[in-house]
Write a protein that holds these residues in place. Structure first.
Motif, PDB file in Angstrom:
ATOM      1  N   PHE A 176     -71.093  49.756 -63.314  1.00 27.00           N
ATOM      2  CA  PHE A 176     -70.100  50.141 -64.313  1.00 27.00           C
ATOM      3  C   PHE A 176     -69.364  48.882 -64.746  1.00 27.00           C
ATOM      4  N   CYS A 177     -69.174  48.715 -66.039  1.00 27.01           N
ATOM      5  CA  CYS A 177     -68.553  47.492 -66.538  1.00 27.01           C
ATOM      6  C   CYS A 177     -67.575  47.826 -67.647  1.00 27.01           C
ATOM      7  N   SER A 178     -66.362  47.343 -67.508  1.00 24.96           N
ATOM      8  CA  SER A 178     -65.368  47.515 -68.567  1.00 24.96           C
ATOM      9  C   SER A 178     -64.365  46.380 -68.474  1.00 24.96           C
ATOM     10  N   SER A 179     -64.160  45.694 -69.581  1.00 23.22           N
ATOM     11  CA  SER A 179     -63.214  44.587 -69.597  1.00 23.22           C
ATOM     12  C   SER A 179     -61.785  45.071 -69.392  1.00 23.22           C
ATOM     13  N   ALA A 180     -61.547  46.394 -69.631  1.00 24.84           N
ATOM     14  CA  ALA A 180     -60.201  46.941 -69.484  1.00 24.84           C
ATOM     15  C   ALA A 180     -59.890  47.289 -68.039  1.00 24.84           C
ATOM     16  N   LEU A 181     -60.919  47.291 -67.192  1.00 24.07           N
ATOM     17  CA  LEU A 181     -60.738  47.705 -65.808  1.00 24.07           C
ATOM     18  C   LEU A 181     -60.736  46.509 -64.873  1.00 24.07           C
ATOM     19  N   ASN A 182     -59.564  46.070 -64.515  1.00 22.69           N
ATOM     20  CA  ASN A 182     -59.446  45.058 -63.472  1.00 22.69           C
ATOM     21  C   ASN A 182     -58.031  45.104 -62.928  1.00 22.69           C
ATOM     22  N   HIS A 183     -57.838  44.521 -61.764  1.00 22.92           N
ATOM     23  CA  HIS A 183     -56.557  44.673 -61.085  1.00 22.92           C
ATOM     24  C   HIS A 183     -55.416  43.953 -61.800  1.00 22.92           C
ATOM     25  N   ILE A 184     -55.729  43.074 -62.761  1.00 18.24           N
ATOM     26  CA  ILE A 184     -54.674  42.393 -63.495  1.00 18.24           C
ATOM     27  C   ILE A 184     -54.128  43.291 -64.600  1.00 18.24           C
ATOM     28  N   SER A 185     -55.053  43.899 -65.387  1.00 21.67           N
ATOM     29  CA  SER A 185     -54.629  44.731 -66.512  1.00 21.67           C
ATOM     30  C   SER A 185     -54.193  46.130 -66.088  1.00 21.67           C
ATOM     31  N   MET A 186     -54.666  46.607 -64.937  1.00 20.21           N
ATOM     32  CA  MET A 186     -54.396  47.984 -64.540  1.00 20.21           C
ATOM     33  C   MET A 186     -53.056  48.153 -63.842  1.00 20.21           C
ATOM     34  N   GLY A 187     -52.481  47.096 -63.307  1.00 16.68           N
ATOM     35  CA  GLY A 187     -51.184  47.219 -62.657  1.00 16.68           C
ATOM     36  C   GLY A 187     -51.300  47.597 -61.193  1.00 16.68           C
ATOM     37  N   GLN A 188     -50.136  47.785 -60.568  1.00 16.80           N
ATOM     38  CA  GLN A 188     -50.074  48.036 -59.133  1.00 16.80           C
ATOM     39  C   GLN A 188     -49.996  49.532 -58.822  1.00 16.80           C
ATOM     40  N   LEU A 189     -50.524  49.887 -57.661  1.00 17.15           N
ATOM     41  CA  LEU A 189     -50.509  51.264 -57.182  1.00 17.15           C
ATOM     42  C   LEU A 189     -49.687  51.354 -55.900  1.00 17.15           C
ATOM     43  N   LYS A 190     -49.280  52.584 -55.551  1.00 17.14           N
ATOM     44  CA  LYS A 190     -48.537  52.819 -54.306  1.00 17.14           C
ATOM     45  C   LYS A 190     -49.423  53.472 -53.257  1.00 17.14           C
ATOM     46  N   LEU A 191     -50.736  53.352 -53.411  1.00 11.91           N
ATOM     47  CA  LEU A 191     -51.653  53.991 -52.478  1.00 11.91           C
ATOM     48  C   LEU A 191     -51.430  53.499 -51.054  1.00 11.91           C
ATOM     49  N   ARG A 192     -51.489  54.473 -50.119  1.00  5.83           N
ATOM     50  CA  ARG A 192     -51.372  54.144 -48.700  1.00  5.83           C
ATOM     51  C   ARG A 192     -52.613  54.587 -47.929  1.00  5.83           C
ATOM     52  N   ILE A 193     -53.123  55.785 -48.268  1.00  4.94           N
ATOM     53  CA  ILE A 193     -54.294  56.327 -47.591  1.00  4.94           C
ATOM     54  C   ILE A 193     -55.347  56.699 -48.633  1.00  4.94           C
ATOM     55  N   VAL A 194     -56.576  56.218 -48.460  1.00  6.63           N
ATOM     56  CA  VAL A 194     -57.681  56.558 -49.358  1.00  6.63           C
ATOM     57  C   VAL A 194     -58.846  57.047 -48.510  1.00  6.63           C
ATOM     58  N   GLU A 195     -59.416  58.197 -48.894  1.00  7.73           N
ATOM     59  CA  GLU A 195     -60.620  58.725 -48.246  1.00  7.73           C
ATOM     60  C   GLU A 195     -61.724  58.832 -49.289  1.00  7.73           C
ATOM     61  N   LEU A 196     -62.852  58.229 -49.003  1.00  9.53           N
ATOM     62  CA  LEU A 196     -64.001  58.243 -49.899  1.00  9.53           C
ATOM     63  C   LEU A 196     -65.165  58.887 -49.158  1.00  9.53           C
ATOM     64  N   LYS A 197     -65.646  60.014 -49.666  1.00 11.57           N
ATOM     65  CA  LYS A 197     -66.643  60.801 -48.939  1.00 11.57           C
ATOM     66  C   LYS A 197     -67.978  60.833 -49.685  1.00 11.57           C
ATOM     67  N   SER A 198     -69.057  60.954 -48.887  1.00 13.30           N
ATOM     68  CA  SER A 198     -70.427  61.034 -49.414  1.00 13.30           C
ATOM     69  C   SER A 198     -70.817  59.794 -50.200  1.00 13.30           C
ATOM     70  N   PHE A 199     -70.319  58.655 -49.796  1.00 12.89           N
ATOM     71  CA  PHE A 199     -70.624  57.411 -50.500  1.00 12.89           C
ATOM     72  C   PHE A 199     -72.003  56.891 -50.117  1.00 12.89           C
ATOM     73  N   GLY A 200     -72.635  56.214 -51.090  1.00  9.48           N
ATOM     74  CA  GLY A 200     -73.987  55.725 -50.872  1.00  9.48           C
ATOM     75  C   GLY A 200     -74.138  54.226 -51.018  1.00  9.48           C
ATOM     76  N   GLY A 201     -73.021  53.509 -51.210  1.00  8.43           N
ATOM     77  CA  GLY A 201     -73.081  52.057 -51.281  1.00  8.43           C
ATOM     78  C   GLY A 201     -73.516  51.500 -52.617  1.00  8.43           C
ATOM     79  N   SER A 202     -73.382  52.268 -53.689  1.00  7.41           N
ATOM     80  CA  SER A 202     -73.794  51.783 -55.011  1.00  7.41           C
ATOM     81  C   SER A 202     -72.809  50.749 -55.548  1.00  7.41           C
ATOM     82  N   GLU A 203     -73.229  50.023 -56.586  1.00  6.44           N
ATOM     83  CA  GLU A 203     -72.368  49.015 -57.201  1.00  6.44           C
ATOM     84  C   GLU A 203     -71.102  49.649 -57.784  1.00  6.44           C
TER      85      GLU A 203
END
Length: 262
Positions: A176-203
């Motif tokens: 997936f590629c988008s010039s609008a998607l990066n940690h500089i343009s997207m800003g900061q988050l307050k995330l503390r806990i993230v759960e990612l399920k059924s992941f397959g290791g894709s790009e």
């Protein structure tokens, strides 16, 4: 001579019905205990309740909700019909809930449509949202992945995120590629806990994790539940997946990434 009985004028508070005088927090507790379709129906109780359903702090679109929709139509509705929606429509609907704290979106029956002028980051801000659950997100679809990004970065105060991945195609999708998607343009988050399920290791999964790590200075941990049999590239893919995660910049020095091979 007998005195005529006095006629007492009813006070303004007595003239109002009980449900209209309930405190806002009580109303919220009542609404949160109702399925969304019944919460919306409270709008007919009185003029004061017309928009009370927008005070819902928890919205769940799950099997029970779809079964309710099924009963409104033909019997085989649930099995044969996908709901065609757009990212804008979801944001518009969810945006009505100004007090929303928990959002569970079951997207199995939804088909996302492309939009002109996409990537307008971010359309709506859900500043009260505390828990966001998205399942499943098809990581082989740019549209659904874009939707997931918009929901996450549209919730700047969000501490808990859960995503269940799926792939409609067995072949690993292009990154997936988008010039609008990066940690500089997207800003900061307050995330503390993230759960990612059924992941397959894709790009695409790696791309999401990279941005979450870079944008979350308060992050404590990302927990990844992966099935070795589903990992793209077999044993080599498994090793590459874990190695890449170790290389990513982390905005939080305390952030841990844990992978469980189930």
């Amino acid at each position: 001579m007998e005195r005529a009985p006095r006629k007492h004028k009813a006070s303004k508070s007595a003239s109002k019905d009980i449900i209209s005088r309930m405190p806002k927090n009580v109303i919220m507790h009542i609404l949160d205990r109702l399925p969304i379709q019944y919460a919306v129906r409270t709008s007919i109780l009185s003029s004061n309740w017309r928009f009370k359903w927008t005070l819902l702090s928890k919205v769940v679109s799950d099997d029970k909700f779809y079964e309710y929709l099924k009963r409104l139509g033909r019997e085989n509705w649930y099995d044969e019909l996908n709901i065609a929606i757009t990212t804008s429509l979801v944001f518009h609907l969810v945006g009505h809930f100004s007090k929303l704290q928990e959002l569970y979106l079951d997207l199995r029956m939804c088909k996302f449509l492309g939009e002109l002028g996409a990537e307008k980051w971010v359309r709506t801000s859900f500043r009260c949202l505390k828990t966001l659950v998205l399942y499943p997100i098809d990581f082989s679809s740019d549209i659904k992945l874009s939707f997931a990004f918009e929901m996450i970065w549209g919730s700047p105060e969000l501490p808990t995120l859960i995503i269940v991945a799926t792939y409609n195609d067995a072949i690993p999708p292009p990154a997936f590629c988008s010039s609008a998607l990066n940690h500089i343009s997207m800003g900061q988050l307050k995330l503390r806990i993230v759960e990612l399920k059924s992941f397959g290791g894709s790009e695409n999964e790696i791309y999401l994790i990279k941005n979450l790590l870079a944008c979350s200075p308060a992050l404590k941990k990302i927990v990844i539940f992966a099935d070795p049999s589903q990992i793209f590239g077999g044993e080599n893919g498994k090793l590459m997946f874990a190695t890449k995660l170790l290389e990513f910049h982390r905005a939080s020095t305390a952030a841990q990434v844990k992978i469980y091979w189930s």
